[in-house]
Scaffold this motif. Sequence first.
Motif, short mmCIF file in Angstrom:
data_model
loop_
_atom_site.label_atom_id
_atom_site.label_comp_id
_atom_site.label_asym_id
_atom_site.label_seq_id
_atom_site.Cartn_x
_atom_site.Cartn_y
_atom_site.Cartn_z
N GLU A 50 47.54 40.55 46.30
CA GLU A 50 46.62 39.92 47.25
C GLU A 50 45.23 39.83 46.62
OE1 GLU A 50 49.08 40.33 51.25
OE2 GLU A 50 47.34 41.66 51.20
N ASP A 51 45.03 38.73 45.92
CA ASP A 51 43.81 38.59 45.10
C ASP A 51 42.91 37.46 45.60
OD1 ASP A 51 45.52 36.53 44.53
OD2 ASP A 51 45.21 36.58 42.36
N LEU A 52 42.89 37.24 46.93
CA LEU A 52 42.09 36.12 47.46
C LEU A 52 40.59 36.39 47.44
CD1 LEU A 52 44.13 34.81 50.52
CD2 LEU A 52 43.92 33.82 48.24
N ASP A 53 40.23 37.66 47.49
CA ASP A 53 38.81 38.00 47.54
C ASP A 53 38.27 38.02 46.11
OD1 ASP A 53 36.35 38.77 48.38
OD2 ASP A 53 36.99 40.68 49.27
N VAL A 54 38.10 36.82 45.56
CA VAL A 54 37.84 36.65 44.13
C VAL A 54 36.69 37.52 43.59
CG1 VAL A 54 37.20 34.96 42.35
CG2 VAL A 54 38.91 34.39 44.07
N PRO A 55 35.53 37.57 44.28
CA PRO A 55 34.44 38.37 43.70
C PRO A 55 34.80 39.85 43.53
CG PRO A 55 33.65 37.03 45.54
CD PRO A 55 35.14 36.92 45.53
N ARG A 56 35.76 40.33 44.32
CA ARG A 56 36.10 41.76 44.23
C ARG A 56 37.26 42.04 43.27
NH1 ARG A 56 37.75 44.09 49.14
NH2 ARG A 56 37.45 46.09 48.12
N VAL A 57 37.90 40.98 42.79
CA VAL A 57 39.03 41.19 41.88
C VAL A 57 38.51 41.69 40.52
CG1 VAL A 57 40.82 39.98 40.55
CG2 VAL A 57 40.56 39.53 43.00
N VAL A 58 39.12 42.74 40.03
CA VAL A 58 38.71 43.35 38.77
C VAL A 58 39.69 42.90 37.67
CG1 VAL A 58 38.42 45.55 37.56
CG2 VAL A 58 37.77 45.38 39.97
N PRO A 59 39.15 42.29 36.60
CA PRO A 59 40.05 41.84 35.54
C PRO A 59 40.88 43.00 34.99
CG PRO A 59 37.80 41.05 35.18
CD PRO A 59 37.74 42.02 36.31
#
Length: 310
Positions: free
Chosen positions: A41-50
């Motif tokens: 669930e990676d919709l919250d792009v700014p919070r996704v950590v590479p």
Amino acid sequence: MYRGRFAPSPTGELHLGSAATAVFAAARALQMRGVLVMRLEDLDVPRVVPGAAAALLDDLHWLGISWAEGPDLGGPTVPYTQSERHLLYEAAVEDLARRRLTYLCDCSRAEIASAASAPHAGEEGPRYPGTCRPHGMTQRSFRRSPALRLAVPAASLITIDDAVLGTWSEDVAQTTGDFVLRRGDGTFAYQLAVVVDDLAMGITEVVRASDLASSAPRQALLARLLGGSAPRFAHVPLVVDGGGRLSKRARGVPIAEQRRSGRGAIELVRAIASAYGHEVGDRSDPIAALAECLDLRRLGVAPVHVSRLM
Ligand code: GLU
């Protein structure tokens, strides 16, 4: 056919609390001789950590958790990563819009807070008082890029029969009011994405952390409006610290750190099972052992102190 799922967000490391939930989701799927689906669930792009997604999957494998379908394996309902499923969310929103169940809203958080008569203690703030609802989908001039809300039908009484927490009812029109389906920046809301995905993936039961229990009525309502029915829910009590609050420390004990410090996966899974009322003995596959004795009602409703997992 039982279909469960585990749906982590790659916004950080896998911590003790989410590891506990994953262990119960995996054991439950085994117990029901069903399938566990993994969805990112990676919709919250700014919070996704590479790099977080790969690390999460690696930690879950280390714990002994396996899934039948997922981003790394594929499966009948590809893709298993939410950021690649936009078309499905768009189609669901269009379907609701055609039935006049949506409207555009440019209220700010502060405006909603000051207009709300009965503040709702939910983490998403007070009940939306419906300020923009009379305008419907008319293209008026917006003060900021508008969000899209669900026009919750009056008297949307939802009963949740939770395998852990028991049964409760809630009128979503009263508690939450018209909730957001797509944010002003175009991001689809968690509530929408999770319902669309659980329906499309044929999920029959959701085992997840109890901080999401308050979302269940909204999700069940949305599933119904989209012509389906919600999965059964089993909300696993949270891991907390001494103050009884959701623990920074509990959240801050990454599985990766436990691995680095030499802790064994078998012992950790055994500790998780035991902290939630299940003794699995010294079997070499503690998740299979847990599946044999799992009784969801025995998880209880009380949070688990982090020290019991250390
Ligand atoms: N993605 C959510 C999380 O990581 C879980 C959502 C759900 O299980 O419904 O907390």
